[in-house]
Design an enzyme around this catalytic site. Structure first.
Site, short mmCIF file in Angstrom:
data_model
loop_
_atom_site.label_atom_id
_atom_site.label_comp_id
_atom_site.label_asym_id
_atom_site.label_seq_id
_atom_site.Cartn_x
_atom_site.Cartn_y
_atom_site.Cartn_z
N ALA A 77 0.83 -1.19 0.06
CA ALA A 77 -0.21 -0.14 0.13
C ALA A 77 0.98 1.40 -0.10
CB ALA A 77 -0.76 0.08 1.38
N TYR A 85 -14.34 17.83 -11.29
CA TYR A 85 -13.84 16.51 -10.91
C TYR A 85 -13.68 15.62 -12.07
CZ TYR A 85 -14.19 11.80 -9.02
OH TYR A 85 -13.77 10.25 -8.74
#
Length: 319
Positions: free
Chosen positions: A29, A141
């Site tokens: 991660a 966005y």
């Protein structure tokens, strides 16, 4: 397979990380800090904020695939002075900085979790969005995601790194927040809502189905260089969704049949036109290309996914 994942502590990334580990992948991660719990068998590399100055160091060395879930999420009433610049910094420039480093590190496949907002905000009856549609984002966005897509495909041509783009519709599931969480709370409390006459059509996406699709894209030979729309394949009206959520919660749906045109007009008077459009407009996607190209079928049906979502919500409400 060694897989690197961004957004691993988020709504999509956390269950995706668990699935990768369960499937036997070696998962790392990438996070901006050391906050957020990770499974014990997941590695973590702190690389700082996603943006044009991102420096992954050697965190990508040896990785075969990278799934990029991290983003500056769409929010209503954005407080940023220049929302487009803020979205571009993270979603466009940050994504491309990450991708360029992935290509240099020899990552074979880069999977980008984009958004249906690249296609647009609404569809006409019987005219669902498809992956072949010309991009028509209507807000900052969506623009930032569309620009990232174009940059990734250009980088793929330049470097040979395989790029896969997935555009999900609204994702729901255990732990969902924002408007979907508010809807769960309204239905659980029995709040009367003036949405009983809204007969639009909306495509939704269960988190388990999105996770399964992203895992499928990891190594499917036909996925490289493609754009895939992601949904459950079951469209529902706003009123139908509210009734289904109420059933999952074991509550009655108290819906008042106010015509959609009246709702939209009233919402405009109080400055909530965008909210009314989200509730009343249609947004359908055609996932035929996704299912046929990848030989993939969403593994979880909507009713099952809503029951899981409702049960998680109720468990949280009572503890």
């Amino acid at each position: 397979m060694k897989v690197v994942l961004t957004g691993a502590t988020g709504f999509v990334g956390a269950p995706l990380l668990r699935r990768l580990l369960a499937d036997g992948h070696q998962a790392t991660a990438l996070t901006r800090d050391d906050g957020g719990a990770l499974p014990a068998d997941a590695a973590r590399r702190v690389v700082g904020e996603l943006g044009p100055d991102l420096d992954c160091g050697d965190a990508l060395d040896g990785a075969e695939a990278l799934i990029h879930c991290a983003a500056r999420a769409h929010i209503m009433d954005d407080p940023a002075a220049d929302p487009l610049a803020a979205f571009r910094r993270v979603n466009t420039e940050g994504t491309l900085a990450l991708a360029r480093q992935a290509a240099r590190a020899g990552v074979r496949r880069f999977i980008f979790v984009s958004s249906i907002k690249v296609n647009g905000e609404a569809t006409r009856p019987g005219r669902p969005f498809t992956a072949k549609d010309i991009a028509a984002p209507a807000d900052a966005y969506g623009v930032s995601k569309a620009e990232a897509e174009r940059g990734l495909l250009a980088l793929a041509d330049e470097t040979g790194m395989e790029v896969v783009i997935v555009r999900p519709v609204l994702v729901y599931g255990p732990g969902v927040k924002a408007n979907f969480h508010s809807m769960l709370r309204w239905m659980q409390r029995g709040v009367p809502l003036p949405l009983g006459a809204v007969n639009n059509r909306r495509s939704l996406l269960a988190i388990d189905n999105l996770v399964d699709l992203l895992v499928t894209c990891l190594d499917h030979p036909a996925a490289a260089g493609r754009v895939f729309l992601a949904a459950d394949g079951e469209d529902v009206s706003t009123s139908g969704l509210l009734r289904a959520v109420a059933r999952a919660l074991g509550r009655p749906a108290r819906l008042i049949p106010v015509p959609a045109l009246v709702l939209t007009a009233l919402a405009a008077l109080v400055g909530k036109r965008d909210v009314a459009r989200r509730l009343c407009d249609s947004l359908q996607v055609d996932i035929t290309d996704t299912t046929t190209t990848l030989d993939w079928v969403p593994p979880v049906d909507m009713d099952t996914a809503l029951r899981r979502t409702a049960q998680h919500f109720l468990n949280k409400e009572t503890h």
